[in-house]
Design an enzyme around this catalytic site. Structure first.
Site, PDB file in Angstrom:
ATOM      1  N   GLY A  58      45.294  40.846  60.963  1.00 34.05           N
ATOM      2  CA  GLY A  58      44.717  39.878  61.904  1.00 34.05           C
ATOM      3  C   GLY A  58      45.559  38.622  62.041  1.00 34.05           C
ATOM      4  N   CYS A  59      45.375  37.915  63.179  1.00 32.83           N
ATOM      5  CA  CYS A  59      46.151  36.704  63.443  1.00 32.83           C
ATOM      6  C   CYS A  59      45.542  35.477  62.772  1.00 32.83           C
ATOM      7  CB  CYS A  59      46.232  36.427  64.937  1.00 32.83           C
ATOM      8  SG  CYS A  59      47.571  37.300  65.744  1.00 32.83           S
ATOM      9  N   VAL A  60      44.222  35.455  62.659  1.00 39.75           N
ATOM     10  CA  VAL A  60      43.569  34.251  62.138  1.00 39.75           C
ATOM     11  C   VAL A  60      42.785  34.597  60.881  1.00 39.75           C
ATOM     12  CG1 VAL A  60      42.025  32.352  62.614  1.00 39.75           C
ATOM     13  CG2 VAL A  60      43.293  33.407  64.473  1.00 39.75           C
TER      14      VAL A  60
END
Lengths: 104, 169
Positions: A102-104
């Site tokens: 995931g990015c965040v």
């Protein structure tokens, strides 16, 4: 994935050295992995590592920093202090999990 | 035939002193254009880089207490929605498009704008506000998100981020 030895034990790792088999990990191995990247595991480190292990088992994905904070209850700031600079990747490595997607 | 297993490689986490600094200038105040800077700032911090964000012009809405939780998305002028442009101008369409986008963002577990800023600050990122924008909009530091360190002018920001990689959004 190649078999390699860590501290005399044979395990499956990827090209960078991350463990690829969930069940090949144990706490002794984690202590060795952590030492290899200059981290001595204390109580607070273990809390994060155990959360990551349990969460991966449920979700099938490595938790991001945000998830460790919001679901695992460990403040982001603390994670940067415990696992300096690249906390998400370092935690994944020690916990024997893939890097978070995931990015965040 | 069997061979002795080799010693496992140890990932290179680049632990030396990092001189990588990212300067991100946020100049837009729409919901869709707030995220690129926030996501990249968060990613850079997670990779051990230093991050300085400068909020200017419409980007001021991202750090203005009264507006930061209420950024909007409009279909008007945005052909990437692939909807007839006339629709975007109908009453209520911006509110509807905004609400849809918020749901999409939440559905992939990406936090709100204020929560993203909170995480960036917790990860060691720095937030700066543009002097000229503050003057134009008659705003003071009290009107801004608490974690904004200071209102500074453009040259101060440029000086502070000498040698940094720069993103203008």
């Amino acid at each position: 994935m190649p078999t390699a030895s860590i501290n005399g034990r044979q395990v499956q790792v990827d090209a960078e050295g991350f463990l690829t088999q969930y069940d090949e990990w144990d706490e002794d191995l984690a202590t060795v992995l952590a030492a290899q990247i200059g981290i001595e595991l204390g109580e607070e480190h273990w809390k994060a590592i155990h959360f990551l292990r349990a969460d991966f088992k449920e979700q099938g994905e490595t938790a991001t920093l945000r998830r460790i904070t919001t679901v695992g209850g460990i403040p982001t700031k603390e994670l940067f202090e415990l696992f300096p600079k690249k906390p998400a990747k370092k935690m994944a490595y020690i916990a024997g999990l893939p890097k978070p997607r995931g990015c965040v | 035939m069997t061979t002795e297993p080799t010693t496992a490689p140890v990932p290179n986490f680049d632990d030396g002193p990092s001189d990588r600094t990212l300067a991100i200038i946020c100049s837009k105040g729409t919901l869709d254009m707030a995220y690129p800077g926030l996501i990249l700032a968060n990613a850079a911090l997670g990779e051990g880089a230093q991050v300085h964000m400068f909020f200017t012009f419409w980007g001021f809405d991202m750090i203005t207490k009264k507006r930061m939780a209420d950024l909007k998305f409009t279909m008007l002028g945005n052909t990437a929605t692939h909807m007839p442009q006339g629709l975007g101008g109908l009453p209520g369409m911006t509110a509807m498009a905004t609400s849809m986008m918020r749901k999409q963002i939440a559905s992939i577990d990406v936090p709100t704008v204020p929560e993203m800023l909170e995480q960036i600050v917790a990860s060691g990122g720095h937030l700066w506000a543009c002097q000229m924008s503050a003057d134009m909009m008659h705003l003071t530091k009290d009107d801004l998100y608490d974690a904004v360190e200071e209102i500074i002018n453009a040259s101060a920001f440029i000086e502070m981020t000498a040698g940094a990689q720069l993103l203008f959004i």
